[in-house]
Enzyme design. Structure first.
Site, PDB file in Angstrom:
ATOM      1  NE  ARG A  26      -9.354  -5.070   0.854  1.00 60.29           N
ATOM      2  CZ  ARG A  26      -8.912  -4.135   0.025  1.00 60.29           C
ATOM      3  NH1 ARG A  26      -9.450  -3.999  -1.184  1.00 60.29           N
ATOM      4  NH2 ARG A  26      -7.914  -3.346   0.379  1.00 60.29           N
ATOM      5  CD  GLN A  27      -5.164 -10.104  -5.509  1.00 61.36           C
ATOM      6  OE1 GLN A  27      -5.778 -11.103  -5.867  1.00 61.36           O
ATOM      7  NE2 GLN A  27      -4.022  -9.728  -6.043  1.00 61.36           N
ATOM      8  CB  SER A  28      -8.478  -3.145  -5.010  1.00 57.87           C
ATOM      9  OG  SER A  28      -7.784  -2.895  -3.808  1.00 57.87           O
ATOM     10  CB  SER A  29      -9.989  -4.457  -9.403  1.00 56.56           C
ATOM     11  OG  SER A  29      -8.670  -4.743  -9.821  1.00 56.56           O
ATOM     12  CD  GLN A  32      -5.611  -4.682  -7.584  1.00 53.14           C
ATOM     13  OE1 GLN A  32      -5.737  -5.234  -6.490  1.00 53.14           O
ATOM     14  NE2 GLN A  32      -5.457  -3.368  -7.712  1.00 53.14           N
TER      15      GLN A  32
END
Length: 700
Positions: A26-29, A32
């Site tokens: 997972r990455q937040s945005s 990113q």
């Protein structure tokens, strides 16, 4: 149940290796995901770690559905929900992630994950260690990791928000702009260079000053076929202006946007967790003007002043039907003239409306606050018809000196409105022609041999030409119906109407809402109290200039005790009785002199009799209140005496009097009859009666 910590190698049992291993990425945005490629690759390489822990590659699954999504919650993270489901189904033996913050930044969801892993014996591998949630120390370390992960998110948000607010306080934070404003090349906020956009927004604010209602502005735009400019904020920048049909929400968004008043505002809305819904981006609430974090006046050009913007907000708030909050609401179609501006003179609250009668055509002003709040009786109720008639008369009298000016202002307003609409139509035609010319240039620029593109551009050009033709035809029809200038005949007619305001006021084309709007331009509010003076409604008119005037109007009462002038009525009844007037004569005289009985009705004979009885006024009959004797002191017979002497009914005696067979007199109408009967008349009438009875017997 917690178990004691053991060596890491002993934790990977055959049961764990028999199940699947899940690698969570997972990455937040989205930024990113695009720009931080190394972080993403490091997370994907965790598959090698899972293989190194004894899993064959085919038994390692990667969950990467949450790339570009925040870990602050689990509602929109379908990958995290899938992981929870697999653990709950008993399919997972190992969960691998880069660190705790990749899995979750919310303690509630994090501890739910730990509890499920503890129940189903799932190991968690993140960082450099392998953790068993059933082991006390491992569970403690995992819990601390979750707490630090959420605290780290809070610190990041706080620093970012502080930096954003400091930049906004200087007016340097680039905010989304409405359709009427734009950024120039230097980043300065300017008016939208599109003249049609400017003209349309100026028209919206001008019509709101005139109509005082956002819904009426919307209906005006609809009636004239005018669209509103909108800048959609979804999608990549720059956001082009689009034209949409007018509705109340779009008109309100224009009137309530402080940017159109030249103000730079930050913090107009704030997030409300209680309003958040799964799968929705909403969940924000408006902040009151006094609660805006940053509000810089005159920060850039605007369409209206800040003072006018604040006045518009007050008007919009006042248009909401909330009497308990002191809002008058917009004028409605009901017959009550003081709807929304009637104030209770006893408690000071705004009065509401109700309608009575078989057809609900009798308005009543009600003060229900005591009943609604304390479950007690109504404060007061005032019937509206008499009060409205007085206020209407005062309004028309106040406007008499300005009748000619009103007529000239109406003529000028009609001409100005026609010019404004002509300007809107001209800009609309100009835009349609520009779009058609632009389509022609694109068609001319294409290579003739490229028919695949040329045919599409040709169709687009023809569509634009048809739009131009349709707009020009609509413009021509509008000009035929709405002349730009008012002719001498129309101007003379307007002036004649202006000089006769009552005619306009009472015209069938003037609606109740129109009358209320006219009234509110002159009168701010009217205070009513029907318990201050007996039989009257006291009212105080508060004019828009700040001046006040007090008046009284007679009201309908239920009993004579509440009569407005009971003392004068009593004196008049005594005077007429002393003149030997009977109740019927007194009734006629009272009605002629303008006296009104209870409930607003005319006097009747029984009303006078009831008043005499209550006040102890004796009757003027010659026998007073006694029964009529058989013979009066002067020897004449009464009706009862004559009937007994002749052996007939009283009705027959009245019939003989009407036919002239008997002679009698009354001192006044309503007084007892005095009948003169001689022995000869008695004998003759008795013989007549016997012959009549004999004839009826033989005939039967």
């Amino acid at each position: 149940m917690l178990i004691s910590s053991t060596v890491a190698d002993e934790r990977l049992t055959t049961a764990h290796r028999a199940k699947l291993a899940y690698v969570y990425v997972r990455q937040s945005s989205v930024n990113q995901v695009r720009q931080h490629q190394e972080s993403k690759q490091v997370q994907y390489h965790l598959v090698d770690r899972a293989i190194g822990l004894g899993r064959p590659p085919e038994r390692v699954q990667v969950i990467d559905e949450d790339l570009g999504k925040s870990g602050a919650g689990a509602v929109d993270r379908h990958g995290f929900q899938k992981l929870i489901a697999e653990i709950g189904l008993g399919n997972a033996g190992l969960v691998v992630s880069l660190d705790a913050s990749r899995l979750d930044r919310n303690n509630r969801d994090w501890h739910q994950l730990l509890e499920l892993c503890s129940v189903f014996g799932v190991l968690i591998a993140h960082g450099e260690r392998l953790y068993d949630p059933r082991a006390y120390h491992d569970r403690l370390l995992l819990g601390l990791s979750g707490v630090m992960s959420e605290a780290e998110l809070h610190q990041l948000r706080m620093r970012l928000h502080q930096g954003e607010r400091q930049k906004a306080a200087r007016g340097e934070l680039r905010l989304p702009l409405p359709a009427g404003l734009a950024y120039d090349r230097a980043g300065t906020i300017v008016l939208n260079p599109d003249e049609e956009v400017q003209a349309r927004l100026h028209l919206v604010f001008a019509k709101f000053r005139e109509l005082q209602s956002a819904r009426r502005v919307m209906r005006y735009l609809e009636r004239n076929g005018l669209s509103l400019p909108v800048r959609p904020l979804l999608g990549p920048s720059p956001h082009e202006i689009v034209w949409r049909a007018p509705d109340s929400a779009r008109v309100l968004s224009i009137l309530q946007n402080p940017a159109y008043a030249g103000a730079y505002v930050y913090g107009r809305r704030q997030k409300d967790p209680s309003r958040c819904r799964p799968g929705s981006l909403t969940g924000t609430v408006k902040v009151a003007i006094g609660g805006w974090a940053v509000c810089l006046h005159a920060a850039h050009p605007g369409y209206i002043s800040w003072e006018e913007f604040m006045a518009n907000q007050g008007r919009l708030a006042d248009n909401i039907f909330r009497y308990e909050a002191g809002h008058s609401g917009v004028p409605r179609k009901g017959a009550a003239l003081l709807q929304g501006i009637a104030i209770c003179g006893r408690c000071g609250r705004r009065m509401s409306m109700r309608y009575t009668g078989p057809n609900a055509d009798y308005p009543v002003y009600c003060c229900r606050s005591d009943r609604n709040q304390q479950d007690s009786a109504l404060c007061q109720e005032v019937r509206a018809l008499a009060v409205d008639a007085l206020v209407e008369r005062m309004l028309l009298d106040a406007l008499v000196p300005d009748q000619i000016e009103i007529a000239l202002a109406a003529a000028g307003q009609l001409e100005q409105e026609s010019r404004q609409l002509e300007r809107q139509w001209a800009l609309r035609v100009e835009r349609a022609r520009y779009e058609a010319e632009r389509a022609r240039r694109r068609y001319d620029a294409v290579e003739p041999e490229n028919r695949l593109v040329a045919r599409s551009l040709e169709r687009a050009r023809e569509d634009k030409l048809r739009v131009v033709e349709a707009v020009e035809q609509q413009h021509a029809r509008w000009r035929a119906q709405e002349p730009l200038l008012i002719g001498p005949a129309e101007r003379a007619g307007l002036q004649a109407l202006g000089e006769n305001l009552p005619r306009i006021w009472n015209a069938a084309t003037t609606s109740a809402a129109d009358r209320k709007r006219i009234l509110r331009f002159v009168i701010r509010e009217v205070v009513l109290d029907q318990k201050r003076t007996r039989g009257q409604v006291w009212l105080k008119i508060v004019w828009q200039t700040g001046a006040t005037s007090e008046h009284h109007v007679q009201r309908r009462v239920h009993t004579c005790r509440d009569y407005i002038d009971i003392d004068r009525l009593r004196r008049r009844v005594v005077e007429l009785n002393a003149e030997h007037k009977m109740d019927g004569e007194i009734t006629a005289i009272l009605n002629q002199e303008g006296f009104v009985a209870a409930r607003g009705c005319a006097f009747k004979g029984e009303n006078v009799w009831l008043l005499r009885t209550r006040w102890g006024i004796p009757t003027v009959k010659i026998n007073g209140v006694d029964k009529n004797p058989m013979r009066w002191p002067d020897g004449s017979f009464s009706i009862q005496g004559a009937a007994a002497e002749l052996g007939v009914t009283q009705k027959t005696v009245f019939d003989y009097l009407a036919r002239g067979l008997l002679a009698g007199r009354q001192l006044a109408k309503g007084q007892p009859w005095q009948i003169e009967l001689s022995d000869e008349q008695i004998s003759r009438l008795r013989n007549r009666i016997r012959r009549t009875k004999r004839s009826k017997t033989e005939a039967s």
